[in-house]
Enzyme design. Structure first.
Site, PDB file in Angstrom:
ATOM      1  N   TRP A 190       0.872  -1.176   0.000  1.00  0.00           N
ATOM      2  CA  TRP A 190       0.000   0.000   0.000  1.00  0.00           C
ATOM      3  C   TRP A 190       0.906   1.222   0.000  1.00  0.00           C
ATOM      4  O   TRP A 190       1.860   1.293   0.764  1.00  0.00           O
ATOM      5  CB  TRP A 190      -0.926   0.038   1.227  1.00  0.00           C
ATOM      6  CG  TRP A 190      -1.661   1.350   1.256  1.00  0.00           C
ATOM      7  CD1 TRP A 190      -2.720   1.705   0.476  1.00  0.00           C
ATOM      8  CD2 TRP A 190      -1.329   2.512   2.047  1.00  0.00           C
ATOM      9  NE1 TRP A 190      -3.070   3.009   0.725  1.00  0.00           N
ATOM     10  CE2 TRP A 190      -2.244   3.531   1.670  1.00  0.00           C
ATOM     11  CE3 TRP A 190      -0.365   2.788   3.008  1.00  0.00           C
ATOM     12  CZ2 TRP A 190      -2.215   4.809   2.246  1.00  0.00           C
ATOM     13  CZ3 TRP A 190      -0.332   4.067   3.574  1.00  0.00           C
ATOM     14  CH2 TRP A 190      -1.257   5.057   3.193  1.00  0.00           C
ATOM     15  N   GLU A 231      -2.969  -2.918  -2.521  1.00  0.00           N
ATOM     16  CA  GLU A 231      -4.138  -2.365  -1.816  1.00  0.00           C
ATOM     17  C   GLU A 231      -4.518  -0.981  -2.338  1.00  0.00           C
ATOM     18  O   GLU A 231      -3.715  -0.049  -2.323  1.00  0.00           O
ATOM     19  CB  GLU A 231      -3.821  -2.289  -0.311  1.00  0.00           C
ATOM     20  CG  GLU A 231      -4.957  -1.721   0.536  1.00  0.00           C
ATOM     21  CD  GLU A 231      -4.608  -1.674   2.024  1.00  0.00           C
ATOM     22  OE1 GLU A 231      -3.452  -1.982   2.397  1.00  0.00           O
ATOM     23  OE2 GLU A 231      -5.503  -1.307   2.813  1.00  0.00           O
ATOM     24  N   LYS A 233      -7.044   2.562  -2.559  1.00  0.00           N
ATOM     25  CA  LYS A 233      -7.663   3.487  -1.607  1.00  0.00           C
ATOM     26  C   LYS A 233      -8.334   4.618  -2.379  1.00  0.00           C
ATOM     27  O   LYS A 233      -7.914   4.971  -3.484  1.00  0.00           O
ATOM     28  CB  LYS A 233      -6.583   4.026  -0.668  1.00  0.00           C
ATOM     29  CG  LYS A 233      -7.103   4.820   0.506  1.00  0.00           C
ATOM     30  CD  LYS A 233      -6.025   4.923   1.576  1.00  0.00           C
ATOM     31  CE  LYS A 233      -6.430   5.886   2.667  1.00  0.00           C
ATOM     32  NZ  LYS A 233      -5.560   5.788   3.839  1.00  0.00           N
ATOM     33  N   ASP A 264      -9.663  -3.017   1.461  1.00  0.00           N
ATOM     34  CA  ASP A 264      -9.761  -2.565   2.852  1.00  0.00           C
ATOM     35  C   ASP A 264     -11.155  -1.958   3.041  1.00  0.00           C
ATOM     36  O   ASP A 264     -11.593  -1.127   2.236  1.00  0.00           O
ATOM     37  CB  ASP A 264      -8.663  -1.522   3.110  1.00  0.00           C
ATOM     38  CG  ASP A 264      -8.632  -1.016   4.548  1.00  0.00           C
ATOM     39  OD1 ASP A 264      -7.585  -1.139   5.196  1.00  0.00           O
ATOM     40  OD2 ASP A 264      -9.659  -0.463   5.008  1.00  0.00           O
ATOM     41  N   HIS A 291      -8.662  -6.457   4.181  1.00  0.00           N
ATOM     42  CA  HIS A 291      -8.304  -5.725   5.387  1.00  0.00           C
ATOM     43  C   HIS A 291      -9.610  -5.394   6.091  1.00  0.00           C
ATOM     44  O   HIS A 291     -10.342  -4.504   5.655  1.00  0.00           O
ATOM     45  CB  HIS A 291      -7.547  -4.435   5.042  1.00  0.00           C
ATOM     46  CG  HIS A 291      -6.068  -4.641   4.971  1.00  0.00           C
ATOM     47  ND1 HIS A 291      -5.178  -3.604   4.847  1.00  0.00           N
ATOM     48  CD2 HIS A 291      -5.329  -5.778   5.030  1.00  0.00           C
ATOM     49  CE1 HIS A 291      -3.944  -4.114   4.819  1.00  0.00           C
ATOM     50  NE2 HIS A 291      -4.014  -5.413   4.921  1.00  0.00           N
ATOM     51  N   ASP A 299     -12.019   6.824   6.514  1.00  0.00           N
ATOM     52  CA  ASP A 299     -11.153   5.667   6.749  1.00  0.00           C
ATOM     53  C   ASP A 299     -10.482   5.796   8.116  1.00  0.00           C
ATOM     54  O   ASP A 299      -9.277   5.946   8.226  1.00  0.00           O
ATOM     55  CB  ASP A 299     -10.108   5.606   5.626  1.00  0.00           C
ATOM     56  CG  ASP A 299      -9.185   4.415   5.776  1.00  0.00           C
ATOM     57  OD1 ASP A 299      -9.650   3.371   6.256  1.00  0.00           O
ATOM     58  OD2 ASP A 299      -7.997   4.531   5.408  1.00  0.00           O
ATOM     59  N   ASP A 301     -10.217   3.719  10.668  1.00  0.00           N
ATOM     60  CA  ASP A 301      -9.587   2.540  11.271  1.00  0.00           C
ATOM     61  C   ASP A 301     -10.009   2.310  12.714  1.00  0.00           C
ATOM     62  O   ASP A 301      -9.166   2.069  13.583  1.00  0.00           O
ATOM     63  CB  ASP A 301      -8.049   2.634  11.148  1.00  0.00           C
ATOM     64  CG  ASP A 301      -7.592   2.483   9.705  1.00  0.00           C
ATOM     65  OD1 ASP A 301      -7.797   1.411   9.133  1.00  0.00           O
ATOM     66  OD2 ASP A 301      -7.059   3.468   9.149  1.00  0.00           O
ATOM     67  N   ASP A 331      -7.072  -4.518  10.135  1.00  0.00           N
ATOM     68  CA  ASP A 331      -6.378  -3.241   9.956  1.00  0.00           C
ATOM     69  C   ASP A 331      -7.137  -2.141  10.692  1.00  0.00           C
ATOM     70  O   ASP A 331      -8.017  -1.503  10.129  1.00  0.00           O
ATOM     71  CB  ASP A 331      -6.245  -2.922   8.453  1.00  0.00           C
ATOM     72  CG  ASP A 331      -5.326  -1.721   8.211  1.00  0.00           C
ATOM     73  OD1 ASP A 331      -4.714  -1.239   9.182  1.00  0.00           O
ATOM     74  OD2 ASP A 331      -5.242  -1.273   7.055  1.00  0.00           O
TER      75      ASP A 331
HETATM   76  C1  RNT Z   1      -3.728   2.550   4.805  1.00  0.00           C
HETATM   77  C2  RNT Z   1      -3.907   1.100   4.538  1.00  0.00           C
HETATM   78  C3  RNT Z   1      -2.805   0.211   5.041  1.00  0.00           C
HETATM   79  C4  RNT Z   1      -2.329   0.580   6.435  1.00  0.00           C
HETATM   80  C5  RNT Z   1      -1.387  -0.425   7.042  1.00  0.00           C
HETATM   81  C6  RNT Z   1      -0.694   0.102   8.244  1.00  0.00           C
HETATM   82  O1  RNT Z   1      -4.842   3.292   4.535  1.00  0.00           O
HETATM   83  O2  RNT Z   1      -5.127   0.644   5.031  1.00  0.00           O
HETATM   84  O3  RNT Z   1      -3.192  -1.104   4.961  1.00  0.00           O
HETATM   85  O4  RNT Z   1      -3.379   0.781   7.308  1.00  0.00           O
HETATM   86  O5  RNT Z   1      -0.514  -0.899   6.106  1.00  0.00           O
HETATM   87 ZN    ZN Z   2      -5.460  -1.487   4.919  1.00  0.00          ZN
END
Ligand code: RNT
Ligand code: ZN
Length: 424
Positions: A190, A231, A233, A264, A291, A299, A301, A331
């Protein structure tokens, strides 16, 4: 807070088992299958994605752990100890997901384009002694060479080559982990690349990124040791207007080059869901990395919960018969609460959703659908939400010798007093 004793757990379980069997679901089989589906527990919940390079400040690329709860792990030893603690409260045997910033260099400054597997020896030895697999991620953020917002897609050759070398080395490290641990390491790329404001050329950086990925993937490693993934985004803080590695970009790259995609849960428009995407991927490919995260308005998390979308993701995985083809990874990172509580809550929530999906009488809803009876399909789905799932979950925890119900909070309390609060 020990609400359940063994007798109660078993009594509830035997009733639940009968109820499920009336719908054609064998709870014993589900419990046994659960043992073979690991989830990759991310190390970065334990230290707010800080790593051991001595980097301070924001991680960059929109990765932002908020909060300042005491007890953050500051080195490999502390982090492994905390993960051990978390894993002792999570049923089943799982994997651990590392980032390149968790290299242990013994105080020596080792640049990211110089990393080798020897700097992960402590992690590999620890994984060996725990009998678990490791996954890996190159770290393209929290670094001065990433400060301009472009890494692999940078037009500057020096910057780009630095990151390409990092990417290559991380694949070697991942391969070595896979070899030593006898279990393929998922190596996920990523990158934070993008811009705050509207770029003049979107095409240039995307073409550069394609070229850089080609270089990173040039060497073919054996898939029994390493599985590459990429990955996408939608946006990040500081890359609101443009993200180079978008969904369409990586989707195209993955399909053309047979690389695994990583989806993700926080990386899409707020009303778009990853659960809906799983079947599209499996129409064209036979592998996927997820993820599992919890975006709250963005986003963010947040700690994963046993909520509608987490359940929907696992239900889709099951309904697509893809549970064995998906690499599940977590994640999330929350620095505002006890970090081990965060790990355990999120991982147990994921496993609950997995078990809930596996206990679903899927054949019955599929049958209603194939008969065109959409009323029954809806009614069955609704009824199945209140099957005695918790009784099976509790039994599973008990069989795995981890605390049932809320009992694990006492363990956290003790660990916090004896270990975490002493770190200040
Ligand atoms: C970032 C991505 C990625 C990170 C990790 C730490 O937006 O989701 O996967 O969160 O690699
Ligand atoms: Zn991620």
């Amino acid at each position: 807070m020990k609400v359940y004793d063994e007798k109660k757990i078993n009594q509830c379980y035997f009733i639940a088992k009968e109820v499920y069997s009336e719908y054609g679901v064998d709870t014993e089989k589900v419990i046994n299958k659960m043992k073979n589906i690991p989830v990759s527990i991310h190390c970065w919940q334990g230290d707010d994605v800080t790593g051991f390079e001595g980097h301070t400040g924001l991680s960059g690329g929109g990765i932002l752990a908020t909060g300042n709860y005491p007890g953050r792990a500051r080195n490999g030893e502390e982090l492994r100890r905390d993960i051990d603690k978390a894993m002792s409260l999570i049923p089943g045997s799982h994997r651990v997901n590392l980032h390149a910033i968790y290299a242990e260099t013994n105080g020596k400054k080792v640049e990211r384009d110089q990393l080798t597997a020897e700097y992960f020896k402590n992690w590999i030895d620890w994984a060996k002694s725990n009998g678990i697999g490791l996954d890996f991620n190159p770290t393209f953020f929290s670094h001065k060479m990433a400060d301009k917002g472009y890494t692999l897609s940078s037009a500057d050759e020096k910057t780009r080559n630095f990151w390409i070398e990092h990417g290559k080395r991380c694949r070697e490290i991942g391969e070595e982990m896979g070899k030593q641990l006898g279990s393929a390491c998922v190596n996920n790329i990523w990158i934070p690349d993008g811009t705050k404001d509207i770029p003049a050329s979107r095409l240039n950086s995307r073409k550069i990124l394609k070229d850089s990925l080609d270089k990173i993937f040039e060497i073919k490693h054996e898939s029994k040791y390493i599985l590459d993934s990429i990955e996408c985004k939608l946006f990040g803080i500081g890359s609101e207007s443009y993200v180079v590695g978008s969904h369409e970009f990586y989707m195209g790259y993955a399909m053309k080059n047979d690389v695994m995609l990583c989806l993700d849960a926080g990386h899409f428009h707020p009303t778009e869901t990853v659960s809906d995407k799983i079947s599209s991927i499996f129409t064209f490919q036979d592998k996927l990395l997820l993820h599992v995260s919890r975006p709250v308005r963005w986003d963010s998390d947040h700690v994963v919960l046993f909520n509608d979308e987490t359940i929907a993701i696992l239900q889709e995985a099951k309904r697509c018969d893809a549970l064995g083809n998906i690499n599940f990874a977590l994640d999330f990172f929350d620095a505002s609460i006890n970090r081990i509580t965060a790990w355990v809550t999120g991982t147990r929530a994921f496993l609950k959703a997995l078990m809930f999906a596996m206990l679903e009488p899927t054949e019955l809803i599929m049958k209603a659908e194939s008969e065109g009876n959409f009323g029954n399909r809806l009614a069955l789905m609704e009824e199945f939400k209140t099957l005695p799932f918790a009784a099976v979950w509790n039994r599973y925890c008990q069989e795995n010798s981890v605390p049932v119900g809320t009992a694990w909070l006492d363990d956290i309390d003790k660990y916090e007093r004896e270990v975490l609060f002493k770190r200040i």
